[in-house]
Design a protein around this motif. Sequence first.
Motif, short mmCIF file in Angstrom:
data_model
loop_
_atom_site.label_atom_id
_atom_site.label_comp_id
_atom_site.label_asym_id
_atom_site.label_seq_id
_atom_site.Cartn_x
_atom_site.Cartn_y
_atom_site.Cartn_z
N ASP A 104 -54.33 16.94 -52.51
CA ASP A 104 -52.96 17.06 -53.00
C ASP A 104 -52.07 15.87 -52.63
O ASP A 104 -50.92 15.79 -53.09
CB ASP A 104 -52.32 18.36 -52.51
CG ASP A 104 -52.26 18.46 -50.98
OD1 ASP A 104 -52.52 17.46 -50.31
OD2 ASP A 104 -51.95 19.56 -50.48
N ASN A 108 -49.26 19.37 -46.09
CA ASN A 108 -49.32 20.83 -45.99
C ASN A 108 -49.07 21.41 -47.38
O ASN A 108 -48.59 20.72 -48.29
CB ASN A 108 -48.34 21.40 -44.95
CG ASN A 108 -46.89 21.01 -45.23
OD1 ASN A 108 -46.38 21.21 -46.33
ND2 ASN A 108 -46.23 20.43 -44.22
N SER A 109 -49.42 22.67 -47.54
CA SER A 109 -49.37 23.27 -48.87
C SER A 109 -47.94 23.54 -49.34
O SER A 109 -47.68 23.61 -50.54
CB SER A 109 -50.18 24.57 -48.89
OG SER A 109 -51.56 24.27 -48.80
N CYS A 112 -47.02 20.38 -50.94
CA CYS A 112 -47.81 20.26 -52.18
C CYS A 112 -47.19 21.09 -53.29
O CYS A 112 -47.04 20.63 -54.42
CB CYS A 112 -49.25 20.70 -51.91
SG CYS A 112 -50.26 20.89 -53.40
N ASP A 136 -54.67 24.92 -47.34
CA ASP A 136 -53.87 24.18 -46.37
C ASP A 136 -54.76 23.56 -45.31
O ASP A 136 -55.97 23.82 -45.23
CB ASP A 136 -52.84 25.11 -45.73
CG ASP A 136 -51.54 24.39 -45.38
OD1 ASP A 136 -51.57 23.16 -45.25
OD2 ASP A 136 -50.50 25.07 -45.24
N CYS A 167 -55.36 20.36 -49.18
CA CYS A 167 -54.38 19.56 -48.45
C CYS A 167 -55.04 18.37 -47.77
O CYS A 167 -55.91 18.54 -46.90
CB CYS A 167 -53.67 20.44 -47.43
SG CYS A 167 -52.40 19.59 -46.52
#
Length: 669
Positions: A104, A108-109, A112, A136, A167
């Motif tokens: 990504d 971290n998600s 993202c 993640d 991630c």
Amino acid sequence: MLIRCCFAAVLPAALTAASIARAAEPSASPGSSIIVAGQPVEVGRPVVLWSDPQGFDAYQERCIDQNGGCCDSASKRYGARKGVGERTLAALQKAISQLVLHFDGCVNSRSCFKSMHNRPRPSGVGCGLSAHFMIDADGTIYQTMDLVERAFHAEEANSDSLGVEICNRGRVDRSEWPKLPAEYRTRPTRTVTINGEAHEAYDFRPEQYDSIVALARTLLRIFPRIKPMIPERDGQPLMETLEDPLAFAGILGHLHVDLQKQKWDPGALDWGRILRALNGFEFPVQVRSFTEIPRNQRDLLSARRAVYFNAEERATGYFPIGAGRFWHSGVHLRAEQGAPVRAPTRGRIVAARRGAAGDSSTSFVLIRHDLDVEGAPITFYSVLAHLELPAAGSYEANSIPWLQAIAQGPIGTRRALAAGQVVTLDQRVEAGDLVGKVGIVSRGPEQGAEVHFEIFTTDRLPGDFGRTFRYVSAGSDGALTRRADLVTAADTNGDQQVDGAELQRFFRSGNLERRQGLRRVAIRHRYEWGSKNDEAEFLALRELAGLSEADRRRLYRTMIDPYVWWTDELSRATGLPANQTVYFYNPLTFLIEIASRDSHIELPKIRGRDVGETALEPRKLAKVPLAEWIAPRGSPIEPPLFGPPIGLRLGPRKREDIPLIELAPTDSR
């Protein structure tokens, strides 16, 4: 009674559009289940859904904390899949043929999701991109929408694919380190060449690989058109865009489907690690530190020593003979009660039973495996028995895919399983999939928390692989072993009989050449837990003539009758031989040999003394260890050596605890 039920996947095949509608979405996450066509499917890793308070919702039509540009109006971040007229699992299974992996470019998600959700589309029309899943840095799986939707993640491949954003910052730029989590300073990196351009890239974390594999295994089970394959050339991962991306059915990266050749994700992903996990081989239970069978010679030799020690020196059930000369078709593997039992390699569960509660488990699964070994197709079957199985539909069963399938299938199958009947299935399993837990065996001298593990084939093995084994024909032996070499190996006093103590001494410290000979024998024999091994024939065994008829009946009903599952009806349903006579192997030798060939590892051969076919005369035995089989005794339960496992479940973080870190993109668009 045998109940027949087929499952093409782990979900019902027909769901109405209303049942999948946004308004009918789950109100809370199951914790470790994803949602497919409105239904939960267990993954075995922490999952946060779009509907959770801590989730990321791709159904939102407005940008997150941002105005201006495309964010000033509402936009859908998903669409309808082309050619999918009905929002049902059956329609979805026909459409989806690809699992597309991305990195990504974030840390971290949360970051993202905002980056995707607020990004202008490459077409210039509308706002926002999307992916079905984000993984993640700690391995948490975030699902942002139901898989019936077409996510905007992979251009032309969107309608045919599922998208996963993993991630990872991607390209190494040491000037960014002050902005990145500290672990990036020590994270492994690799140089990868993609479409002719070299990139130094960050590798992924072990927690992420675990979640990638668990998610991929689940999706492969559900979507049969996704094959456990990646684009390859000469046996190596292909790091170029495919000429016709839509023609490939399997697992691939964004780089493979981007016809503009601007994308290079998933970068440093170890494709071999993913393939090994999906197409590899695993021991049914963890033995020391080994679960997956190693793919290098040194570790494989260590694993071989460890599993033979477990099966021969710790356990109480041996291949191919038990106390009293009774035939035993497999080995026992000793483990803690309730420990996971996993499929040794990919295949299909074709029959199962959840045995009634008692001192000794009669639960089992039968798995058919169809593989290629050195270019030749082979079919073999594995049996895992003495399992501990929860009731279908219970909370505990949610982690066992085939039980989850039964819980969502016909009520007749659930009732049959609950009643202790054998059910036939067609349930796909991947290597390492959970099929049950370690149960208790309390069957005469066989005592404790152990799993019965066996492998058999209906025909002799072909080629060089088949020549690994020494074939012995014992089809007429019945319940008692009558091959002289099998008996005399452990018979220390020459009375043509073996008791539990003799067997234990032999397998723990007996003649090594004889033990190694038994490890590589393949015995054509009638199945020990088959209906052909019936009570009338058992009572007529000449060797047991010294026992009263009542004692012989007690013996049969204690050691054979409760465990019988192979019947004429099962033969008809599965295509197994009607005479219930097949070739049995030491399953550990078989599994290690096939794994070594798959990994092109040359192992020192197990030599040992050859086992011959000379038969013993079926005369009355002077001593029959009746008490060993029917005397009541306790079942020892071993406590864990080092206390309970630590860190098996991750605790997903609160969304506000995840820092929002926005960085420049790592690709050209």
